[in-house]
Design a protein around this motif. Structure first.
Motif, PDB file in Angstrom:
ATOM      1  N   ASN A 160     110.413 -39.808   0.183  1.00 10.90           N
ATOM      2  CA  ASN A 160     111.046 -38.309   0.056  1.00 10.90           C
ATOM      3  C   ASN A 160     110.592 -37.964  -1.341  1.00 10.90           C
ATOM      4  OD1 ASN A 160     112.455 -37.953   2.537  1.00 10.90           O
ATOM      5  ND2 ASN A 160     113.701 -39.509   1.887  1.00 10.90           N
ATOM      6  N   VAL A 161     109.789 -37.103  -1.670  1.00 12.50           N
ATOM      7  CA  VAL A 161     109.398 -36.483  -2.966  1.00 12.50           C
ATOM      8  C   VAL A 161     110.567 -36.025  -3.570  1.00 12.50           C
ATOM      9  CG1 VAL A 161     107.747 -35.055  -4.158  1.00 12.50           C
ATOM     10  CG2 VAL A 161     107.015 -36.499  -2.121  1.00 12.50           C
ATOM     11  N   ALA A 162     110.464 -36.582  -4.894  1.00 10.29           N
ATOM     12  CA  ALA A 162     111.610 -35.977  -5.813  1.00 10.29           C
ATOM     13  C   ALA A 162     111.592 -34.409  -6.075  1.00 10.29           C
ATOM     14  CB  ALA A 162     111.872 -36.909  -6.860  1.00 10.29           C
ATOM     15  N   ARG A 163     112.449 -33.566  -5.874  1.00 12.16           N
ATOM     16  CA  ARG A 163     111.916 -32.198  -6.099  1.00 12.16           C
ATOM     17  C   ARG A 163     112.884 -31.594  -6.999  1.00 12.16           C
ATOM     18  NH1 ARG A 163     112.266 -33.053  -0.671  1.00 12.16           N
ATOM     19  NH2 ARG A 163     113.666 -31.758   0.063  1.00 12.16           N
ATOM     20  N   GLY A 164     113.647 -32.140  -7.901  1.00 11.02           N
ATOM     21  CA  GLY A 164     114.510 -31.785  -8.961  1.00 11.02           C
ATOM     22  C   GLY A 164     115.932 -31.486  -8.352  1.00 11.02           C
ATOM     23  N   ALA A 165     116.571 -30.863  -9.241  1.00  7.50           N
ATOM     24  CA  ALA A 165     118.190 -30.691  -9.015  1.00  7.50           C
ATOM     25  C   ALA A 165     118.399 -30.213  -7.583  1.00  7.50           C
ATOM     26  CB  ALA A 165     118.786 -29.941 -10.052  1.00  7.50           C
ATOM     27  N   GLU A 166     119.240 -30.649  -6.702  1.00  5.17           N
ATOM     28  CA  GLU A 166     119.551 -30.397  -5.381  1.00  5.17           C
ATOM     29  C   GLU A 166     118.334 -29.956  -4.462  1.00  5.17           C
ATOM     30  OE1 GLU A 166     122.061 -26.993  -6.165  1.00  5.17           O
ATOM     31  OE2 GLU A 166     123.818 -28.074  -6.521  1.00  5.17           O
ATOM     32  N   ASN A 167     117.111 -30.652  -4.843  1.00  6.40           N
ATOM     33  CA  ASN A 167     115.766 -30.419  -4.197  1.00  6.40           C
ATOM     34  C   ASN A 167     115.225 -28.871  -4.215  1.00  6.40           C
ATOM     35  OD1 ASN A 167     115.386 -33.138  -3.130  1.00  6.40           O
ATOM     36  ND2 ASN A 167     116.893 -32.996  -1.601  1.00  6.40           N
ATOM     37  N   ARG A 193     115.043 -24.987 -10.570  1.00  8.82           N
ATOM     38  CA  ARG A 193     114.568 -23.502  -9.540  1.00  8.82           C
ATOM     39  C   ARG A 193     114.238 -22.470 -10.714  1.00  8.82           C
ATOM     40  NH1 ARG A 193     117.078 -21.509  -4.318  1.00  8.82           N
ATOM     41  NH2 ARG A 193     115.921 -19.761  -4.024  1.00  8.82           N
ATOM     42  N   PRO A 194     112.849 -21.864 -10.452  1.00  7.53           N
ATOM     43  CA  PRO A 194     112.936 -20.796 -11.446  1.00  7.53           C
ATOM     44  C   PRO A 194     113.733 -19.506 -11.371  1.00  7.53           C
ATOM     45  CG  PRO A 194     111.613 -20.462  -9.385  1.00  7.53           C
ATOM     46  CD  PRO A 194     112.407 -21.805  -9.204  1.00  7.53           C
ATOM     47  N   ASP A 195     114.133 -19.197 -12.634  1.00  7.39           N
ATOM     48  CA  ASP A 195     115.171 -18.165 -12.765  1.00  7.39           C
ATOM     49  C   ASP A 195     114.570 -16.875 -12.935  1.00  7.39           C
ATOM     50  OD1 ASP A 195     117.725 -17.107 -13.206  1.00  7.39           O
ATOM     51  OD2 ASP A 195     117.623 -17.204 -15.472  1.00  7.39           O
ATOM     52  N   LYS A 196     113.794 -16.566 -13.907  1.00  5.02           N
ATOM     53  CA  LYS A 196     112.863 -15.078 -13.951  1.00  5.02           C
ATOM     54  C   LYS A 196     111.809 -15.459 -14.778  1.00  5.02           C
ATOM     55  CE  LYS A 196     116.054 -14.564 -18.066  1.00  5.02           C
ATOM     56  NZ  LYS A 196     117.206 -13.635 -18.625  1.00  5.02           N
ATOM     57  N   VAL A 197     110.996 -14.420 -14.717  1.00  6.08           N
ATOM     58  CA  VAL A 197     109.636 -14.059 -15.521  1.00  6.08           C
ATOM     59  C   VAL A 197     109.864 -12.976 -16.354  1.00  6.08           C
ATOM     60  CG1 VAL A 197     107.216 -13.751 -15.673  1.00  6.08           C
ATOM     61  CG2 VAL A 197     108.197 -15.342 -13.923  1.00  6.08           C
ATOM     62  N   VAL A 198     109.618 -13.074 -17.778  1.00  2.00           N
ATOM     63  CA  VAL A 198     109.683 -11.918 -18.655  1.00  2.00           C
ATOM     64  C   VAL A 198     108.272 -11.423 -19.322  1.00  2.00           C
ATOM     65  CG1 VAL A 198     110.803 -11.087 -20.709  1.00  2.00           C
ATOM     66  CG2 VAL A 198     112.062 -12.677 -19.337  1.00  2.00           C
ATOM     67  N   LEU A 199     107.897 -10.374 -19.065  1.00  2.00           N
ATOM     68  CA  LEU A 199     106.720  -9.781 -19.509  1.00  2.00           C
ATOM     69  C   LEU A 199     107.030  -9.118 -21.014  1.00  2.00           C
ATOM     70  CD1 LEU A 199     103.869  -8.675 -19.059  1.00  2.00           C
ATOM     71  CD2 LEU A 199     104.816  -6.535 -18.326  1.00  2.00           C
ATOM     72  N   LYS A 200     106.327  -9.857 -21.856  1.00  2.00           N
ATOM     73  CA  LYS A 200     106.672  -9.370 -23.303  1.00  2.00           C
ATOM     74  C   LYS A 200     105.294  -9.219 -24.006  1.00  2.00           C
ATOM     75  CE  LYS A 200     108.672 -13.459 -24.820  1.00  2.00           C
ATOM     76  NZ  LYS A 200     109.393 -14.262 -25.315  1.00  2.00           N
ATOM     77  N   ASN A 201     105.290  -8.324 -25.107  1.00  2.00           N
ATOM     78  CA  ASN A 201     104.257  -8.177 -25.909  1.00  2.00           C
ATOM     79  C   ASN A 201     103.066  -7.648 -25.149  1.00  2.00           C
ATOM     80  OD1 ASN A 201     105.675  -9.310 -28.030  1.00  2.00           O
ATOM     81  ND2 ASN A 201     105.026 -11.265 -27.378  1.00  2.00           N
ATOM     82  N   ALA A 202     103.450  -6.611 -24.631  1.00  2.07           N
ATOM     83  CA  ALA A 202     102.262  -6.144 -23.736  1.00  2.07           C
ATOM     84  C   ALA A 202     101.253  -4.966 -24.657  1.00  2.07           C
ATOM     85  CB  ALA A 202     102.723  -5.404 -22.516  1.00  2.07           C
ATOM     86  N   THR A 203      99.996  -5.264 -24.442  1.00  2.00           N
ATOM     87  CA  THR A 203      99.057  -4.274 -24.904  1.00  2.00           C
ATOM     88  C   THR A 203      98.280  -3.484 -23.980  1.00  2.00           C
ATOM     89  OG1 THR A 203      98.840  -5.454 -27.000  1.00  2.00           O
ATOM     90  CG2 THR A 203      97.192  -4.101 -26.259  1.00  2.00           C
TER      91      THR A 203
END
Length: 457
Positions: A160-167, A193-203
């Motif tokens: 059973n592959v380890a998949r992090g906290a609470e799978n 689990r991913p929480d969010k993605v932030v777009l920064k310093n856009a040109t």
């Protein structure tokens, strides 16, 4: 003394339609260092390798570029797991091993998922394949099942592959070895689990300053106006003239990201588990020169913009109606001119930026990205009312001779002057249907010194 009033309405639909500017120069990305299967940071699950790792090594992972697996297809024979195909969020795919013919036992399958939304409820591997290689893979995700591999009377140990906290970890890629069969597999998961993605310093390309240097009709700005002249023919009563502009906007904010400056593939950043935009963007500002009879111009000004998205539903088109109103009190025997103007931006620009990928633990990593930024948002409305000595066109004059509320088109009285009475454009007949989006912005109002035509009043 009770003032009279009139209500004048216009309806418009403004939709993102402009293509990416044809004169955009290619955007480039900084080179990337590191192997996505080694020198792993602390937020990556160590995991284990299943099978025989002594043949040719490969790494199928691009997570340092913000690109993740979202589809797996696997084929097996009675001897081993032979072949695996991994597709990524940038539309590319990688294949390892040798695909066998079907032996009638349905030792194959495909699963697809959204890596920011779905997590695996099962991810199992068995050794026991030919030459101690991988014998079987079983996956369950997004309501789909895949079982590709050998069937044993006395199977070896299931891993059973380890998949992090609470799978709940995110699949980042695979490290493995293969020849005719998949000899070994090491799935790489995040610990969180991913929480969010932030777009920064856009040109942006072109910049908003460059857009302001273009002729008005090339600035991706669509103006809409409502305006009228009022002459008070009442003998001893002030008249309140009103002009109202209702903008029904197909509101959309969307960011598409990809690793390279090519535009064949990409993913909408808004589908992530949580998404934030933190940029300095251009906000449209309308200018009206009343001395030239409602001549309109506009430009972008720099403004810090922060936007938050929680998932795919935030990217759906939503009709938002904004109302703008101006009013002027006209003395008996006098003439007044009133107008409302708003500029709608049609931003569809290429960008280069930094995307920060943040896990539930608060740990993060960043990567350069290019993409397209689309935003339809109403700019600032400009209202203008003033007394005038004469009108430029007789057919634009609305003459008021009694107290009440009137239709601006034909002067028909539709109500008494009751402040609690709700009167809108439908009282003068069916409100015009908003025009459909035909891929082109509406033309700007005429600058020939005349008031807006009846369709714009």
């Amino acid at each position: 003394m009770k003032p009279a009033c009139t209500l004048l309405s216009i309806y418009a639909t403004l939709v993102v339609a402009n293509p990416l500017p044809l004169d955009s120069s290619p955007l480039t990305l900084a080179s990337r260092d590191g192997d996505d299967c080694s020198s792993l940071p602390a937020f990556v699950e160590p995991g284990e390798t299943v099978g025989n790792p002594n043949s040719g090594r490969w790494c199928t992972a691009k997570w340092r570029q913000g690109i993740f697996p979202n589809e797996i297809e696997a084929w097996a024979s009675k001897g081993c797991l032979n072949w695996i195909r991994i597709k990524f969020t940038d539309g590319t795919e990688q294949v390892q091993g040798q695909k066998p013919p079907s032996d009638g036992s349905k030792r194959y399958g495909t699963v697809k998922w959204d890596p920011w939304i779905h997590t695996f409820s099962r991810f199992s591997l068995w050794a026991g394949g030919w030459n101690k290689g991988v014998g079987r893979i079983v996956l369950e995700v997004n309501g789909q099942n895949m079982d590709a591999g050998k069937y044993w009377d006395y199977p070896p140990v299931e891993h059973n592959v380890a998949r992090g906290a609470e799978n709940q970890g995110m699949l980042l890629g695979f490290e493995g070895t293969s020849g005719d069969c998949i000899d070994s597999l090491h799935p790489i998961f995040s610990k969180y689990r991913p929480d969010k993605v932030v777009l920064k310093n856009a040109t942006f390309e072109p910049t908003f300053e460059q857009l302001n240097e273009r002729p008005f009709d090339q600035r991706m700005l669509t103006p809409a106006s409502a305006g009228a002249y009022f002459r008070n023919d009442l003998k001893d009563t002030d008249f309140t003239g009103k002009v109202k502009l209702d903008i029904a906007t197909e509101h959309q904010v969307k960011t598409t990201s990809q690793e390279q400056s090519g535009w064949e593939h990409g993913w909408e950043a808004g589908i992530t588990y949580g998404y934030e935009v933190d940029v300095k963007a251009g906000v449209p500002v309308a200018n009206v020169d009343t001395k030239k009879s409602l001549e309109v111009s506009g430009k972008y000004i720099g403004k810090h913009i922060q936007m938050d998205f929680k998932g795919r539903e935030d990217m759906e088109l939503t009709r938002i109606t904004s109302s703008y109103e101006s009013a002027v009190i006209v003395k008996p025997g006098r003439i007044a001119r009133c107008s409302v103007t708003i500029l709608q931006s049609h931003v569809n620009l290429r960008y280069s930026a930094t995307l920060e990928h943040i896990w539930k633990s608060g740990e993060s990593f960043s990567y350069p990205s290019t993409g397209s930024f689309e935003n339809a948002a109403s700019g600032e409305g400009v209202v203008s009312c003033e007394d005038v000595e004469r009108v430029d066109a007789d057919n634009s004059l609305f003459s008021v001779r009694e107290d009440g509320i009137f239709c601006p088109a034909d002067g028909k009285k539709v109500g008494e002057n009751d402040p609690t009475q709700a009167i809108n454009g439908s009282a003068c007949g069916a409100a015009p249907t908003p025009p459909s989006n035909n891929g082109s912005p509406s033309p700007p109002p005429s600058n020939n010194g005349s008031p807006p035509p009846p369709s714009m009043r």
